[in-house]
Design an enzyme around this catalytic site. Structure first.
Site, PDB file in Angstrom:
ATOM      1  N   ASP A 343       0.840  -1.185   0.000  1.00  0.00           N
ATOM      2  CA  ASP A 343       0.000   0.000   0.000  1.00  0.00           C
ATOM      3  C   ASP A 343       0.887   1.250   0.000  1.00  0.00           C
ATOM      4  O   ASP A 343       1.869   1.321   0.741  1.00  0.00           O
ATOM      5  CB  ASP A 343      -0.885  -0.021   1.249  1.00  0.00           C
ATOM      6  CG  ASP A 343      -1.802   1.175   1.338  1.00  0.00           C
ATOM      7  OD1 ASP A 343      -2.707   1.288   0.495  1.00  0.00           O
ATOM      8  OD2 ASP A 343      -1.601   1.992   2.257  1.00  0.00           O
ATOM      9  N   GLU A 373       1.611   0.240  -4.999  1.00  0.00           N
ATOM     10  CA  GLU A 373       1.121   1.497  -5.553  1.00  0.00           C
ATOM     11  C   GLU A 373       2.270   2.512  -5.608  1.00  0.00           C
ATOM     12  O   GLU A 373       2.764   2.929  -4.551  1.00  0.00           O
ATOM     13  CB  GLU A 373       0.022   2.078  -4.663  1.00  0.00           C
ATOM     14  CG  GLU A 373      -1.208   1.208  -4.519  1.00  0.00           C
ATOM     15  CD  GLU A 373      -2.202   1.814  -3.535  1.00  0.00           C
ATOM     16  OE1 GLU A 373      -3.345   2.062  -3.940  1.00  0.00           O
ATOM     17  OE2 GLU A 373      -1.820   2.040  -2.371  1.00  0.00           O
TER      18      GLU A 373
END
Length: 682
Positions: A343, A373
């Site tokens: 994340d 990400e």
């Protein structure tokens, strides 16, 4: 906050290289080690085991004790105790120069009490389910051989139509042989039939915002539901997904049972990990044990907030980097986890990611997938060390390709369109994505995760419907600024009023424009070079009723409705066919930039159309030449293709490896809003 010179001392001198932080158990000895270089005193607080919520008195049982620990080199405090301490609870109590002291859970705790209030000592070998020692990771030669399926544990099984007994639990993945009234597979058997290679699970480490004591009461209002991006204990499974959150060993054993069940079906397990921030800052174990070290600060001494959640973990600091690598290795080795999705990877420094990838692939398994990400939520003082698109080149991990995502579908929550949703002029950018972003930000296709939607933002069905102006027609949820739902008193009432499939004629499902645009969008993902990822339920036309941020919206919005499989079976069959096509034909999975440059040849692009040819011989494919055509126009198109005999295997709403029809001339008629794939053996 600690003074800058002391912080420098921590980084340069008081760093520990051993892999035995936390609790190490031997036959009749228990070793405790914790890193807290600024403490002037450290005590181990030891508590007797709990059984059913009350102390279990035994003749030789230790009472509650505060035991002094010994200061060692490199900032370590250590203690060795004799006897069997299995199931004992423990905390650390550091005291600092200014006299203040606090209680902290061990950051390296491997088991905890309900809601993570204390660490628990466990013998991990006693948590192995039957067959664990024989468990083998599913084989993965290259990341591009993977087909990823993003899924929330609770969503998977909580709806009554799942037919699953262990609703919302890890053990739901162990239930086989389930079918609906028309004989369609459900649960884990559905995943096998679909053909995906890896289940990518939203956070399954211990997170803070779900009360584990109340998870099985009615949570339809979303009051005790969360995706889990609020880390509490990084090395412990989340208790709300276990049959008993009050028994520390149960969550470990059932997590392993889930992994084992998926592995036995040939499916790998990806963990969504959130090392960029913690739920709490001042109250976290990190801050309690080493004040000011684990979190980044702004120039004025305040916590930086690149995560948008109040803090960001200082991954570039030596002992923070060590913690992350130790933690990931622990999940990979103890739990046999096959990959990790990071994340807000942008908030993790690139050095940490490169070191982590090298260590995992060299010392654990070369098949472990790593991706994340490549962005942060807000500005970060990490600056040039942020792991953004391009920094992954040649480093052994991949990043999400949001460029390709936007080109295919448009923006994430609004009316903005992309190639598959009606935009003009996207063909050049689409061509870049189709070739594995090798002309964009990758050294090769294994470094790009191709996708159109995940848990964040509108899901695919709702996004496509919005671009068609159907939001109000389908009575989708509209949230006002105060968080209330316009025109309704509750989420349940609002969902009851929605009509997400109003436009679909059940006799002609694949003729519906919204359906066709969805299939086109994910069809591009599944036939492009790179690593494809689809969101759970896309193959069932899953809707979240227009809710673009359902992280606390509860089961009424998030549950997967398994009855939709029989309602939309042609859609499922199309996804299954495309996945089979990809997995059986290596031409869709070139390994290198050079192969793509040489063997993926453009035929035509422009006006809502992209056509290209793949050289199957170069990939040792049984099909020598393959043509792929994406038509995003609302009308059929005639396309000139190389002469020869062509076997069409994907057309209209059919997909797979079997020939639908054969073409003998140099023209092919491509249906509106569809993909055509055909091959030649000569």
């Amino acid at each position: 906050m600690i003074e800058e010179d002391k912080q420098e001392l921590l980084i340069s001198e008081d760093t520990y290289k051993g892999r035995d932080l936390g609790v190490t158990l031997e036959a009749q000895t228990c070793h405790f080690k914790v890193w807290s270089p600024l403490a002037v005193q450290m005590e181990l607080l030891l508590y007797p085991p709990l059984t059913g919520g009350s102390p279990e008195e035994e003749p030789n049982q230790r009472k509650q004790q505060a035991l002094p620990m010994q200061k060692k080199e490199q900032g370590i405090w250590a203690l060795e105790l004799e006897g069997d301490l299995s199931s004992y609870r423990y905390m650390y109590k550091p005291t600092f120069e200014d006299g203040h002291s606090t209680h902290a859970v061990d950051p390296y705790a491997r088991a905890v009490t309900m809601n993570g209030e204390m660490g628990v000592i466990v013998r991990l070998e006693q948590t192995h389910p039957k067959g664990w020692s024989e468990d083998i990771r599913p084989e993965l030669t290259s990341p591009v051989d993977a087909v990823l399926y993003e899924l929330h544990v609770r969503d998977f099984s909580i709806h009554p139509s799942s037919g699953i007994t262990n609703k919302g639990k890890y053990m739901a993945f162990t239930e086989t042989g389930l079918r609906d009234s028309e004989g369609n597979t459900l649960g884990i058997d559905h995943l096998v039939e679909l053909g995906i290679t890896h289940v990518h699970l939203l956070p399954v480490f211990d997170f803070a915002t779900v009360d584990e004591s109340g998870v099985d009461v009615d949570t339809s209002d979303g009051s005790n539901y969360n995706w889990g991006y609020d880390p509490l204990h990084y090395n412990v499974p989340e208790g709300s997904y276990a049959s008993r959150a009050d028994d520390p060993e149960t969550r470990i054993r059932e997590f392993k049972s889930m992994v084992l069940a998926l592995h036995n079906k040939g499916i790998g397990v990806i963990m969504d990990v959130v090392y960029n921030h913690t739920f709490n800052t001042a109250g976290s174990s990190f801050e309690k044990l080493v004040p000011g070290y684990y979190y980044r600060q702004n120039a004025n001494g305040t916590y930086s907030n690149g995560s948008g959640t109040g803090n960001e973990v200082a991954t570039e600091r030596t002992m923070v980097r060590k913690f992350i690598i130790d933690s990931v290795r622990y999940w990979a080795e103890e739990y046999h986890v096959d990959g990790f999705r990071f994340d807000l990877l942008g908030l993790i420094d690139t050095t940490t990611m490169k070191q982590l990838a090298a260590e995992l692939h060299t010392e654990v398994s070369p098949s472990i997938l790593l991706y994340g990400e490549p962005w942060g939520a807000l500005d970060s003082p990490l600056g040039d060390d942020m792991t953004l698109k391009g920094t992954q080149r040649g480093a052994g991990f991949a990043v999400f390709n949001d460029n390709f995502r936007g080109v295919i579908k448009g923006d994430s929550d609004g009316m903005g369109t992309g190639f598959a949703t009606g935009a003009d002029g996207k063909e050049d950018e689409l061509w870049t994505g189709v070739r594995g972003a090798i002309q964009d930000f990758t050294d090769g296709p294994s470094e790009t995760i191709n996708y159109v939607t995940v848990h964040d933002n509108l899901n695919l069905w709702d996004k496509v419907a919005r671009t068609q102006g159907l939001h109000d027609t389908l009575n989708f949820l509209t949230y006002d600024e105060d968080g209330s739902i316009r025109g309704c008193q509750s989420v349940e009432e609002a969902v009851e009023k929605t009509k997400p499939y109003l436009q679909i004629d059940s006799e002609h499902i694949l003729e519906n424009e919204t359906v066709r645009r969805c299939l086109l969008a994910n069809g591009i993902v599944l036939t492009s070079q790179g690593v494809p990822l689809i969101a759970a339920g896309d193959e069932l036309l899953r809707s979240k009723y227009g809710d673009a941020n359902s992280h606390q919206s509860g089961d009424v919005v998030n549950a997967i409705h398994w009855e939709q499989k029989k309602l939309f079976k042609p859609v499922f069959d199309y996804y299954r066919g495309l996945i089979r096509l990809r997995r059986e034909h290596p031409v869709f999975r070139f390994r290198t930039r050079e192969e793509i440059e040489k063997h993926v040849r453009l035929i035509e692009k422009g006006n809502g159309l992209l056509a290209y040819e793949l050289n199957g011989t170069a990939a040792s494919d049984s099909w020598e030449r393959i043509v792929v055509i994406y038509n995003a126009a609302k009308e059929n198109r005639d396309i000139s293709v190389p002469t020869g005999t062509w076997n069409v295997v994907v057309e209209k709403g059919q997909a797979g490896v079997d020939t639908i029809r054969t073409k003998h001339d140099g023209q092919v008629n491509v249906n509106a809003l569809s993909i055509t794939v055909m091959y030649s053996k000569s």
